[in-house]
Scaffold this motif. Structure first.
Motif, PDB file in Angstrom:
ATOM      1  N   ASN A  71       1.428   5.297   1.264  1.00  0.00           N
ATOM      2  CA  ASN A  71       1.189   5.988   2.533  1.00  0.00           C
ATOM      3  C   ASN A  71      -0.240   6.531   2.603  1.00  0.00           C
ATOM      4  O   ASN A  71      -0.881   6.478   3.654  1.00  0.00           O
ATOM      5  CB  ASN A  71       2.195   7.128   2.716  1.00  0.00           C
ATOM      6  CG  ASN A  71       3.601   6.627   2.980  1.00  0.00           C
ATOM      7  OD1 ASN A  71       3.798   5.510   3.440  1.00  0.00           O
ATOM      8  ND2 ASN A  71       4.591   7.466   2.681  1.00  0.00           N
TER       9      ASN A  71
ATOM     10  N   GLU B 259      -2.558   3.650   3.340  1.00  0.00           N
ATOM     11  CA  GLU B 259      -2.391   3.258   4.747  1.00  0.00           C
ATOM     12  C   GLU B 259      -3.175   4.208   5.658  1.00  0.00           C
ATOM     13  O   GLU B 259      -3.848   3.773   6.600  1.00  0.00           O
ATOM     14  CB  GLU B 259      -0.907   3.270   5.132  1.00  0.00           C
ATOM     15  CG  GLU B 259      -0.068   2.180   4.476  1.00  0.00           C
ATOM     16  CD  GLU B 259      -0.100   0.864   5.261  1.00  0.00           C
ATOM     17  OE1 GLU B 259      -0.988   0.715   6.135  1.00  0.00           O
ATOM     18  OE2 GLU B 259       0.758   0.006   4.980  1.00  0.00           O
ATOM     19  N   GLU B 260      -3.069   5.502   5.361  1.00  0.00           N
ATOM     20  CA  GLU B 260      -3.772   6.496   6.179  1.00  0.00           C
ATOM     21  C   GLU B 260      -5.285   6.315   6.060  1.00  0.00           C
ATOM     22  O   GLU B 260      -6.006   6.411   7.067  1.00  0.00           O
ATOM     23  CB  GLU B 260      -3.369   7.905   5.739  1.00  0.00           C
ATOM     24  CG  GLU B 260      -1.933   8.268   6.116  1.00  0.00           C
ATOM     25  CD  GLU B 260      -1.496   9.593   5.514  1.00  0.00           C
ATOM     26  OE1 GLU B 260      -2.372  10.305   4.958  1.00  0.00           O
ATOM     27  OE2 GLU B 260      -0.292   9.922   5.601  1.00  0.00           O
TER      28      GLU B 260
ATOM     29  N   THR C 200      -6.374   3.339   8.116  1.00  0.00           N
ATOM     30  CA  THR C 200      -6.376   3.671   9.552  1.00  0.00           C
ATOM     31  C   THR C 200      -7.671   4.378   9.932  1.00  0.00           C
ATOM     32  O   THR C 200      -8.313   4.046  10.935  1.00  0.00           O
ATOM     33  CB  THR C 200      -5.166   4.562   9.901  1.00  0.00           C
ATOM     34  OG1 THR C 200      -3.964   3.843   9.645  1.00  0.00           O
ATOM     35  CG2 THR C 200      -5.208   4.971  11.367  1.00  0.00           C
TER      36      THR C 200
ATOM     37  N   LEU D   5       0.826  -1.197   0.000  1.00  0.00           N
ATOM     38  CA  LEU D   5       0.000   0.000   0.000  1.00  0.00           C
ATOM     39  C   LEU D   5       0.866   1.255   0.000  1.00  0.00           C
ATOM     40  O   LEU D   5       2.004   1.251   0.472  1.00  0.00           O
ATOM     41  CB  LEU D   5      -0.899   0.024   1.248  1.00  0.00           C
ATOM     42  CG  LEU D   5      -1.803  -1.191   1.473  1.00  0.00           C
ATOM     43  CD1 LEU D   5      -2.491  -1.079   2.832  1.00  0.00           C
ATOM     44  CD2 LEU D   5      -2.830  -1.321   0.363  1.00  0.00           C
TER      45      LEU D   5
END
Length: 334
Positions: free
Chosen positions: A306, A309-310, A313, A304
């Motif tokens: 960044n 990923e964010e 989350t 993935l």
């Protein structure tokens, strides 16, 4: 790359025969979904239920010359139990649609009760069926069905699915519009959940890894909130029904292909998942291989960016709350 099922494949012959039940068959999603399932030659019994007009929709669709019988039921004469009896696949689009300004989560109170009651009936009449939940908010309605099935002692996590396929279809279409490509050739994995910021399209895993940031951000937002376009365009008179029916039919067809033993049937779907269970996220949508017993394998998310990923989350934080909402509803309203 996964093997997806398109409408063009619906007319292929198959030795396998299955009973499919649609709950909410006379609604905006239910009618076109029932039509598409009539065109699927793996379906030999199509059972349609609604509070009203179930028999009428069934009679209408029954005139289509494919090799399946169609029966329609209403609440009278124990119709729900008859519609579900020994079904192999149950599709649940029942519920109220979104109106302007409403999120999928705003639908919760009304649709939660509907889904709970239908899940109870499914547990009693077709405990081994694959159950495909379309009724929104999926992030909460799938946990509701799970809790009901658990209370009845028939929960099989391999056979409970939240249908997130519309996010996949939108992602393919919207990306193709940005890239100027054929949408049929754009395969986009969408993970997370099925509401707003819980929808995470993995654009980095397509052939378009280097979109300008402004273009990328706008594309992601459109995929996450594409349903709002439909609600607004229909001036509050409805939400996404035709595209959702196609998404539901594609996913149901993939489930049937898996049950029939076909290989490499992979679709993203919201399921009881080990991926983030340690973080309290009991359900998560990712690519799943479908087989004769339902879920055969749950795939990881792969590499993935960044940004992705964010987004995941943020999605996980929201999903924990959405899932708890469904679980708590059943505890308070068994």
């Amino acid at each position: 790359m996964f093997k997806a099922t398109s409408v063009r494949q619906f007319s292929s012959s198959a030795a396998n025969a299955y009973k499919v039940t649609v709950l909410g068959a006379a609604g905006g999603i239910g009618q076109p979904l029932s039509l598409l399932m009539k065109l699927n030659h793996k379906v030999t019994q199509l059972s349609l239920y609604d509070l009203r007009l179930g028999a009428g929709v069934a009679t209408d669709i029954s005139h289509i010359p494919t090799n399946s019988t169609v029966t329609g039921y209403g609440p009278e004469d124990d119709g729900l139990a008859k519609a579900l009896k020994d079904a192999d696949v149950v599709l649940i689009p029942a519920g109220v649609p979104r109106k302007p300004g409403m999120t999928r989560d705003d639908l919760f109170n009304t649709n939660a009760s509907i889904v709970r009651d239908l899940a109870k009936a499914a547990a009693e009449n077709c405990p081994k069926a694959a159950i495909c939940v379309i009724s929104n908010p999926v992030n909460s309605t799938v946990p509701i069905v799970a809790e009901v099935l658990k209370s009845k002692g028939v929960y099989n996590p391999k056979k409970l699915f939240g249908v997130t396929t519309l996010d996949v279809l939108r992602a393919s279409r919207f990306l193709s519009q940005v890239a100027g490509t054929d949408p049929n050739k754009e395969i986009v994995t969408v993970v997370g959940g099925h509401s707003g910021i819980t929808i995470v399209p993995l654009i980095s895993q397509t052939n378009h890894k280097s979109l300008p940031k402004e273009t990328y951000d706008a594309l992601v937002h459109r995929i996450q909130f594409g349903g709002d376009e439909v609600v607004q365009a229909k001036n509050g008179a409805g939400s996404a029904t035709l595209s959702m029916a196609q998404a539901g039919a594609r996913f149901a067809s993939s489930v049937l292909n898996g049950l029939a033993g076909e290989k490499d049937i992979i679709e993203p779907t919201f399921v009881d998942s080990p991926l983030f269970k340690s973080e309290g996220v009991e359900f998560f949508s990712s690519r799943v291989t479908l087989g004769v017993d339902g879920v055969k394998e749950i795939h990881g998310l792969g590499q993935l960016t960044n940004a992705e990923e964010e987004m995941i989350t943020v999605a996980k934080e929201t999903l924990v709350k959405n899932i708890a909402k469904g679980v708590d509803f059943v505890k308070a309203n068994p």
